[in-house]
Design a protein around this motif. Structure first.
Motif, mmCIF file in Angstrom:
data_model
loop_
_atom_site.group_PDB
_atom_site.id
_atom_site.type_symbol
_atom_site.label_atom_id
_atom_site.label_comp_id
_atom_site.label_asym_id
_atom_site.label_seq_id
_atom_site.Cartn_x
_atom_site.Cartn_y
_atom_site.Cartn_z
ATOM 1 N N ALA A 121 33.556 39.502 -25.966
ATOM 2 C CA ALA A 121 34.709 40.129 -26.616
ATOM 3 C C ALA A 121 34.785 41.584 -26.151
ATOM 4 O O ALA A 121 33.799 42.320 -26.253
ATOM 5 C CB ALA A 121 34.564 40.060 -28.128
ATOM 6 N N VAL A 122 35.955 41.982 -25.635
ATOM 7 C CA VAL A 122 36.144 43.309 -25.074
ATOM 8 C C VAL A 122 37.267 44.002 -25.824
ATOM 9 O O VAL A 122 38.406 43.528 -25.831
ATOM 10 C CB VAL A 122 36.489 43.225 -23.567
ATOM 11 C CG1 VAL A 122 36.629 44.606 -22.971
ATOM 12 C CG2 VAL A 122 35.465 42.381 -22.818
ATOM 13 N N VAL A 162 31.710 44.260 -26.415
ATOM 14 C CA VAL A 162 31.611 45.485 -25.612
ATOM 15 C C VAL A 162 32.881 46.300 -25.803
ATOM 16 O O VAL A 162 33.960 45.747 -26.000
ATOM 17 C CB VAL A 162 31.363 45.195 -24.112
ATOM 18 C CG1 VAL A 162 30.059 44.439 -23.910
ATOM 19 C CG2 VAL A 162 32.503 44.439 -23.482
ATOM 20 N N SER A 163 32.719 47.637 -25.759
ATOM 21 C CA SER A 163 33.879 48.484 -26.039
ATOM 22 C C SER A 163 34.174 49.508 -24.950
ATOM 23 O O SER A 163 34.979 50.408 -25.161
ATOM 24 C CB SER A 163 33.684 49.203 -27.381
ATOM 25 O OG SER A 163 32.555 50.046 -27.315
ATOM 26 N N SER A 164 33.547 49.367 -23.785
ATOM 27 C CA SER A 164 33.831 50.298 -22.694
ATOM 28 C C SER A 164 33.749 49.555 -21.363
ATOM 29 O O SER A 164 33.150 48.476 -21.278
ATOM 30 C CB SER A 164 32.836 51.464 -22.696
ATOM 31 O OG SER A 164 31.537 51.005 -22.330
ATOM 32 N N ILE A 165 34.301 50.168 -20.344
ATOM 33 C CA ILE A 165 34.234 49.596 -18.994
ATOM 34 C C ILE A 165 32.777 49.489 -18.553
ATOM 35 O O ILE A 165 32.369 48.485 -17.962
ATOM 36 C CB ILE A 165 35.057 50.441 -17.992
ATOM 37 C CG1 ILE A 165 36.562 50.293 -18.269
ATOM 38 C CG2 ILE A 165 34.736 50.090 -16.547
ATOM 39 C CD1 ILE A 165 37.136 48.933 -17.946
ATOM 40 N N ALA A 201 35.847 35.153 -21.856
ATOM 41 C CA ALA A 201 36.013 36.555 -22.230
ATOM 42 C C ALA A 201 37.370 36.718 -22.919
ATOM 43 O O ALA A 201 38.366 36.135 -22.493
ATOM 44 C CB ALA A 201 35.934 37.461 -21.004
ATOM 45 N N LEU A 202 37.364 37.477 -23.995
ATOM 46 C CA LEU A 202 38.588 37.854 -24.710
ATOM 47 C C LEU A 202 38.764 39.341 -24.496
ATOM 48 O O LEU A 202 37.924 40.134 -24.941
ATOM 49 C CB LEU A 202 38.453 37.538 -26.195
ATOM 50 C CG LEU A 202 38.182 36.076 -26.543
ATOM 51 C CD1 LEU A 202 37.845 35.929 -28.019
ATOM 52 C CD2 LEU A 202 39.384 35.221 -26.187
#
Length: 121
Positions: free
Chosen positions: A9-10, A34-37, A53-54
């Protein structure tokens, strides 16, 4: 015991990321948020067994499409999440290999249903 699929989940918004992983967890999915590149790059490199992946596009620059290309080349299906109702965004998503596009605000039943469909459950 059958291994549960791992969903990546992004989302830049940590609150939304927490909610998405919580709801998916309640539905029996394993999630990695994850919350960053940088976190996304690391997850792609080190997380074997990612089934889906979302990706919420909000807050990311154009480099997110490069990561989508990496996912596509690794044969990891992904779904794009956005608040924009733009035909060009839909085309860009599909061009970069997305299996579909979900519009925000997310309907949890739709998210779970779409996730199950892409995973072939």
């Amino acid at each position: 015991m059958i291994e549960k699929p791992l969903i990546l989940a992004v989302d830049r918004n940590r609150h939304n990321l927490k909610l998405m992983t919580k709801y998916l967890g309640h539905e029996g999915f394993k999630t990695l948020g994850v919350s960053s590149i940088e976190e996304l790059d690391q997850a792609i490199e080190t997380s074997e067994g990612v089934s889906l992946a979302l990706i919420d596009l909000s807050g990311f620059d154009q480099s997110i499409w490069d990561r989508c290309e990496v996912l596509n080349k690794a044969h990891i299906p992904f779904i794009v999440i956005t608040s924009q109702r733009s035909p060009s965004l839909r085309q860009d998503s599909l061009k970069h290999g997305a299996r579909g596009l979900l519009l925000k605000p997310l309907d949890i039943r739709e998210l779970v249903g779409y996730t199950r469909t892409v995973l072939g459950e």
